[in-house]
Design a protein around this motif. Structure first.
Motif: not given
Lengths: 214, 210
Positions: B12-14, B16-18, B36-39, B34, B20-22, B7
């Motif tokens: 890129l980064i995935g 750790h909680v959901c 998507r999940c806000g972590s 994140c 999601q790739v960003c 990554a």
């Protein structure tokens, strides 16, 4: 299945088509999975994604079953011991209460959390999410519940308790008359349900549901 | 770049909680949330080495009294018998069923020891950037995560027997301090393995045949 490495010129819009292994950070291109298939990391072998064979309706039905069985397992006595005509039975709450009064409050709290509070939270949260996921919608509080479910992780231990009950019965059998009570059967059923849910990849709910436009 | 890009190499980064790739540069580490999940997004779990070592050492300190002190007292007609974890296993082997004794032995003695050894090995080898058996070490980590919580078995056995065996003078079971220390050992090792980041195994120099 095709797990070809993506090239370096990936832009942000393509991020949805990528998967990153949570154990070694390797980037994979995502492939559609058929029912029952799973994608494994080519480098470390971790499960990247799992396509469950069960739909949201089936899972909701199983969760409702789990709730009923869990209520029975918690409220009904687990085993009865007999000695010289005297009988003693115990429910989960008797177990927690005895540990609290017998100078082992740490154990009482651990048991209350891992055998009652966390499993119950998990059942209710999953039920709530699945109720909406049936129609592809996101339940109110979806984000918070999904993160909480992830954090709950290994802190539900009903299956360990079942094995513990089995060991206790064998140990007690040496000195007492042991009679199984309905609670132990409810626990056995609960264990089966837990095994089914262990194979469900919940992160897929993120992709399978859409946020409703206000 | 290797055949299997990681990554960080692609920016890129995935999550750790959901998962999601960003897109993320190293300068943003620990500052972005994140979408998507806000972590909070981290490349690696924060302070993995320090936290994992601290929890592992604390767990080991708890593990000593957990094994030395008795976990359960059986009193029957004035006859008092204190059991440690090991003597409980022996009793089960001799009087009850050897099969179950093996299960209890694994859950109460093998699994905690395996966790100390495995996490210790992972921490030391990852810190040194070793490329030795990376795939197997990752599998070892997954094993530790999978079996970790089964060690609670003995704690639940003591709790159940205490609640059941209440025949006053005729027969009585009481929990003893060892069981509290053992419960704490299990909880602390579970936290320790959660704090370790298996991605650290794959950091450091790439192996030529990797």
């Amino acid at each position: 299945m095709d797990l070809s490495p993506p090239d370096a010129t990936t832009d942000a819009t393509a991020a949805q088509s990528l998967l990153i292994c949570e154990h070694c950070d390797t980037v994979h291109r995502r492939c559609p999975l058929a029912k029952g298939e799973l994608a494994e990391c080519a480098r470390c072998g971790a499960v990247l994604e799992r396509c469950r064979g069960l739909g949201a309706n089936t899972l909701l039905a199983l969760i409702l079953t789990a709730l009923l069985v869990f209520a029975q397992a918690t409220l009904w006595p687990i085993v009865t011991l007999g000695l010289n005509g005297q009988h003693v039975d115990a429910t989960l709450w008797d177990v927690i209460h005895t540990m609290w009064t017998d100078h082992s409050q740490v154990v009482a709290v651990l048991a209350a959390l891992t055998l009652f509070v966390f499993p119950l939270c998990k059942i209710f949260m999953l039920g709530w999410l699945l109720l909406y996921a049936r129609s592809g919608r996101r339940a109110p509080g979806f984000r918070l519940l999904m993160v909480t479910l992830h954090r709950l992780g290994p802190w539900t231990m009903s299956e360990v308790f079942v094995l513990g009950a089995l060991v206790s019965i064998v140990k007690a059998h040496l000195y007492f008359d042991v009679q199984p009570d309905p609670g132990i059967y409810a626990y056995a059923a609960l264990m089966l349900l837990i095994t089914i849910f262990a194979g469900v990849d919940l992160t897929r709910l993120w992709d399978e549901t859409r946020e409703e436009s206000p | 770049m290797s055949a299997w890009p990681r990554a960080a190499e692609l920016g890129l980064i995935g999550c750790h909680v959901c998962g999601q790739v960003c897109g993320m540069t190293d300068a943003d580490d620990g500052t972005l949330a994140c979408p998507r999940c806000g972590s909070t997004l981290h490349r690696r779990k924060p302070a993995a080495y320090a936290r994992c070592w601290a929890l592992l050492i604390a767990a080991f300190l708890m593990y000593i009294p957990a094994n030395i002190l008795p976990i359960m007292r059986t009193a029957s007609l004035g006859d008092i018998d204190d059991n440690t974890i090991l003597s409980g296993v022996v009793e089960l082997w001799v009087k009850g069923s050897p099969g179950l004794a093996v299960i209890v032995f694994c859950a109460s003695i093998v699994v905690p020891m395996l966790k100390f050894l495995a996490l210790g090995t992972l921490l030391i080898s990852s810190r040194r950037g070793s490329s030795w058996a990376r795939r197997q070490r990752t599998q070892l980590y997954r094993l530790v995560e999978l079996i970790g919580y089964w060690s609670m078995l003995d704690v639940f056995v003591v709790a159940l027997l205490t609640a059941l065996v209440r025949f006053g003078y005729f027969s009585l079971v009481e929990p003893l301090p060892g069981v509290v220390f053992f419960g704490l050992t299990v909880v602390l090792t579970m936290f320790a393995s959660m704090c370790f980041d298996p991605r650290l195994i794959w950091d450091g120099k790439e192996d030529s045949d990797d």
